[in-house]
Motif scaffolding. Structure first.
Motif, PDB file in Angstrom:
ATOM      1  N   ALA A 231      32.586  61.003  78.283  1.00 30.99           N
ATOM      2  CA  ALA A 231      33.391  60.056  77.511  1.00 30.99           C
ATOM      3  C   ALA A 231      34.857  60.486  77.498  1.00 30.99           C
ATOM      4  O   ALA A 231      35.764  59.665  77.723  1.00 30.99           O
ATOM      5  CB  ALA A 231      32.849  59.943  76.094  1.00 30.99           C
ATOM      6  N   LYS A 232      35.101  61.774  77.231  1.00 33.00           N
ATOM      7  CA  LYS A 232      36.484  62.253  77.214  1.00 33.00           C
ATOM      8  C   LYS A 232      37.075  62.276  78.617  1.00 33.00           C
ATOM      9  O   LYS A 232      38.270  62.003  78.805  1.00 33.00           O
ATOM     10  CB  LYS A 232      36.555  63.641  76.582  1.00 33.00           C
ATOM     11  CG  LYS A 232      36.363  63.623  75.067  1.00 33.00           C
ATOM     12  CD  LYS A 232      36.547  65.010  74.466  1.00 33.00           C
ATOM     13  CE  LYS A 232      36.368  64.962  72.947  1.00 33.00           C
ATOM     14  NZ  LYS A 232      36.491  66.315  72.329  1.00 33.00           N
ATOM     15  N   GLY A 344      32.422  57.892  84.183  1.00 35.64           N
ATOM     16  CA  GLY A 344      32.306  57.901  82.730  1.00 35.64           C
ATOM     17  C   GLY A 344      31.815  56.571  82.190  1.00 35.64           C
ATOM     18  O   GLY A 344      30.986  56.522  81.272  1.00 35.64           O
ATOM     19  N   ARG A 345      32.304  55.472  82.776  1.00 38.52           N
ATOM     20  CA  ARG A 345      31.871  54.155  82.318  1.00 38.52           C
ATOM     21  C   ARG A 345      30.409  53.911  82.665  1.00 38.52           C
ATOM     22  O   ARG A 345      29.653  53.344  81.854  1.00 38.52           O
ATOM     23  CB  ARG A 345      32.760  53.081  82.946  1.00 38.52           C
ATOM     24  CG  ARG A 345      34.158  53.028  82.325  1.00 38.52           C
ATOM     25  CD  ARG A 345      35.095  52.083  83.070  1.00 38.52           C
ATOM     26  NE  ARG A 345      36.298  51.805  82.270  1.00 38.52           N
ATOM     27  CZ  ARG A 345      37.331  51.083  82.691  1.00 38.52           C
ATOM     28  NH1 ARG A 345      37.318  50.562  83.924  1.00 38.52           N
ATOM     29  NH2 ARG A 345      38.370  50.871  81.913  1.00 38.52           N
ATOM     30  N   ALA A 348      28.204  55.679  80.319  1.00 38.81           N
ATOM     31  CA  ALA A 348      28.222  55.055  78.992  1.00 38.81           C
ATOM     32  C   ALA A 348      27.514  53.700  78.988  1.00 38.81           C
ATOM     33  O   ALA A 348      27.440  53.046  77.942  1.00 38.81           O
ATOM     34  CB  ALA A 348      29.666  54.885  78.520  1.00 38.81           C
TER      35      ALA A 348
END
Length: 453
Positions: A231-232, A344-345, A348
Motif C-alpha cells: 500500500a505504501k 500495489g493496486r 489491493a
C-alpha cells in the motif's frame, strides 16, 4: 575552488580508510594533513555531492550477478574471478569488499556533519546548502538500502527486529565503533533519511545526476516494495508520478543502433549506475532463453534491448552504453514507478486501475498499431501479468534480486533459480541463507562484527 575540492577529498580519503574496512575499537594513527580542510561553504558541500563517479557510480552490481536473468557458458564462467564464479552459483565467499560500498556513505556524512555550520547570508546559498544536505540524506539511504539487499536477510516483519543488518555509519568520524544494526533499524534509518531529504530537494529533476523530490519518492516506493508494504509502495509511486510521469515511446528509437536508448532520456528521474562487472558483459553473459522468447515479435523491447546474436546480448540499458555495457543501471525511472503502482493496486484488489497502469506503459513499448491492451479477470491474474512484465521491463536494473528476495515469502509466487555448470545443478530455494552474502573477511577481522552464516 578545484584545489580546495582536492583538499577536501584528500581529507575524506584518509579518514575514509577506516570506514572502507569499518574500524574497530582502536583508532587509526594516521592524521589528516593540515593543508586538507573540511567543507566550509555551500559550494563545497555541493561539489562533494556532484562527484558522479563516487555518489552515482558505485551502486553494487552483485545482486544482478546473482539474479536469474542470464546464464554463462563453462568457458566464460572459468574466465571470472573466484568471487564472481561463486556469486554466480550462490556459493559462500567472503572476498566481497568490492560490494561493501561505504565510501559514498562517508562522503554523505561529511556533508551532513558540516551542513548546519555553513553560514547562509542569502536565500540562494540556503537553497544550495539544503540541496546538498538533501542529496547527502538521499545517497546515504540509497547505499544503506543497497547494502541491506546484499548483506542482510530479506525483510520479514516478524523477525526484522532481531535479524542482523549492516552497520549504520551516521558520522564521518573514523573513531566510531562499527556494530551491525538490526534489519528493522536499517530500514527505519533508510526511511527516516529519505523523508528528511524530501523537503530539501527541488520539485523536479534539474540535473539528472542530482536527487530531486520525485527521486526520493521513487526510492521510498522501492523500499516499501522491498518490505512488502504494498500500500505504501503504491502510494509513494503515485506521488512520484504526480510530479514526473513521462514515458519514452520506443517507436521513436533506432533498434539497429548499438545504443538504442539514450542516456538521460525523458524517463530518467535520477541517473545511477554500478561499476562494470565482467559477469555482466554482453560478450560474456547470455540472456535467459525462456525470458527472451517471452517478448512478442511486435514488442519493440525485443529489438531495442537485445543484439540479434546467438546470446541475445542485452543492450537496453538506460546508462547510454548500449552493447558496450557491463554494469547495471540503478537509477530512478518512471517505468518502474508505473509497475510498482500497478502491483500495489493489484494487491489491493483494484484490478482495473492496475491494468490501466500496465497498459499505459506497454503501449509505449509496442509497435504502433499492434498493441492490444491486456485484460485480467481478477486481481490475482492482474498481479501475475504485472510481475511478468516487471521482469521483462526492468532487465539488468538490479531489481530482479530484490524481487526474488521478497517473493520467496509467497508460496505461489516464489521462484527457485537454478544454474547448471560443469554437469552440476545449483539452486537457490526460498529462505536460503545464500540470500545474504558473506561480509568481507577484512571487515570481520578489523571489527569483529558477526559474520553471516
Amino acid at each position: 575552488m578545484i584545489m580546495r575540492y582536492r583538499y577536501i577529498i584528500g581529507w575524506i580519503f584518509v579518514t575514509g580508510l577506516s570506514l572502507g574496512l569499518l574500524s574497530c575499537g582502536h583508532y587509526l594513527d594516521a592524521k589528516p594533513d593540515e593543508k586538507w580542510t573540511l567543507p566550509s561553504t555551500a559550494e563545497d558541500l555541493q561539489l562533494l555531492m556532484d562527484n558522479y563517479s563516487l555518489m552515482n557510480g558505485q551502486y553494487p552490481a552483485a545482486g544482478e550477478m546473482m539474479a536469474d536473468n542470464y546464464y554463462l557458458s563453462a568457458d566464460d564462467w572459468n574466465t571470472l574471478s573466484e568471487n564472481a564464479r561463486d556469486l554466480y552459483l550462490w556459493q559462500k565467499n567472503d572476498q566481497t569488499k568490492d560490494y561493501w560500498v561505504y565510501q559514498p556513505i562517508l562522503t554523505a556524512n561529511v556533508v551532513l556533519d558540516n551542513a548546519d555550520n555553513i553560514k547562509v547570508p542569502a536565500d540562494s546559498i540556503r537553497a544550495l546548502r539544503d540541496q546538498a544536505k538533501g542529496s547527502a540524506l538521499f545517497f546515504r539511504a540509497v547505499y544503506f538500502h543497497a547494502l541491506v539487499q546484499l548483506f542482510a536477510a530479506p525483510y520479514d516483519k516478524a523477525t526484522a527486529a532481531t535479524d542482523k543488518g549492516v552497520p549504520l555509519r551516521l558520522s564521518s568520524s573514523y573513531k566510531d565503533v562499527s556494530v551491525r544494526a538490526s534489519v528493522q533499524q536499517c530500514y527505519d534509518r533508510i526511511i527516516m533519511d529519505l523523508q528528511a531529504a524530501l523537503p530539501l530537494l527541488p520539485a523536479l529533476p534539474q540535473i539528472k545526476s542530482r536527487p530531486s523530490r520525485p527521486a526520493v519518492l521513487g526510492a521510498l516506493a522501492r523500499v516499501y516494495l522491498d518490505m512488502r508494504d504494498y500500500a505504501k509502495a503504491a502510494a509513494y509511486a503515485d506521488s512520484c508520478l504526480h510530479l514526473y510521469n513521462t514515458l519514452l515511446d520506443y517507436n521513436t528509437l533506432d533498434a539497429m543502433a548499438d545504443v538504442s536508448i539514450p542516456r538521460f532520456n525523458p524517463e530518467v528521474i535520477l541517473d545511477m549506475i554500478s561499476p562494470a562487472a565482467n559477469t555482466l558483459l554482453p560478450g560474456t553473459n547470455k540472456t535467459d532463453t525462456t525470458l527472451y522468447k517471452s517478448y512478442a515479435d511486435n514488442d519493440l523491447r525485443k529489438s531495442i534491448c537485445f543484439l540479434n546474436n546467438d546470446a541475445k546480448s542485452f543492450k537496453g540499458d538506460y546508462g547510454g552504453m548500449g552493447s558496450q555495457n557491463g554494469y547495471i543501471f540503478a537509477g530512478i525511472v518512471t517505468d518502474e514507478m508505473y509497475l510498482i503502482r500497478a502491483e500495489g493496486r493489484a494487491r489491493a484488489g483494484s484490478t482495473a486501475l492496475a491494468m490501466q497502469d500496465l497498459n499505459t506503459l506497454l503501449e509505449k513499448r509496442w509497435r504502433t498499431g499492434f498493441f492490444v491492451p491486456l485484460t485480467a479477470t481478477d486481481a490475482t491474474e492482474a498481479l501475475s501479468k504485472i510481475l511478468t512484465e516487471r521482469r521483462k521491463e526492468l532487465l539488468f536494473r538490479g531489481t530482479r534480486w530484490t524481487d526474488l528476495r521478497r517473493l520467496q515469502f509467497d508460496p505461489i509466487l516464489a521462484v527457485t533459480p537454478a544454474r547448471i555448470m560443469n554437469g552440476n545443478t545449483y539452486t537457490l530455494p526460498p529462505h536460503s541463507l545464500r540470500y545474504a552474502m558473506q561480509i568481507p573477511i577484512d571487515v570481520i577481522a578489523l571489527t569483529n562484527i558477526p559474520q553471516n552464516p
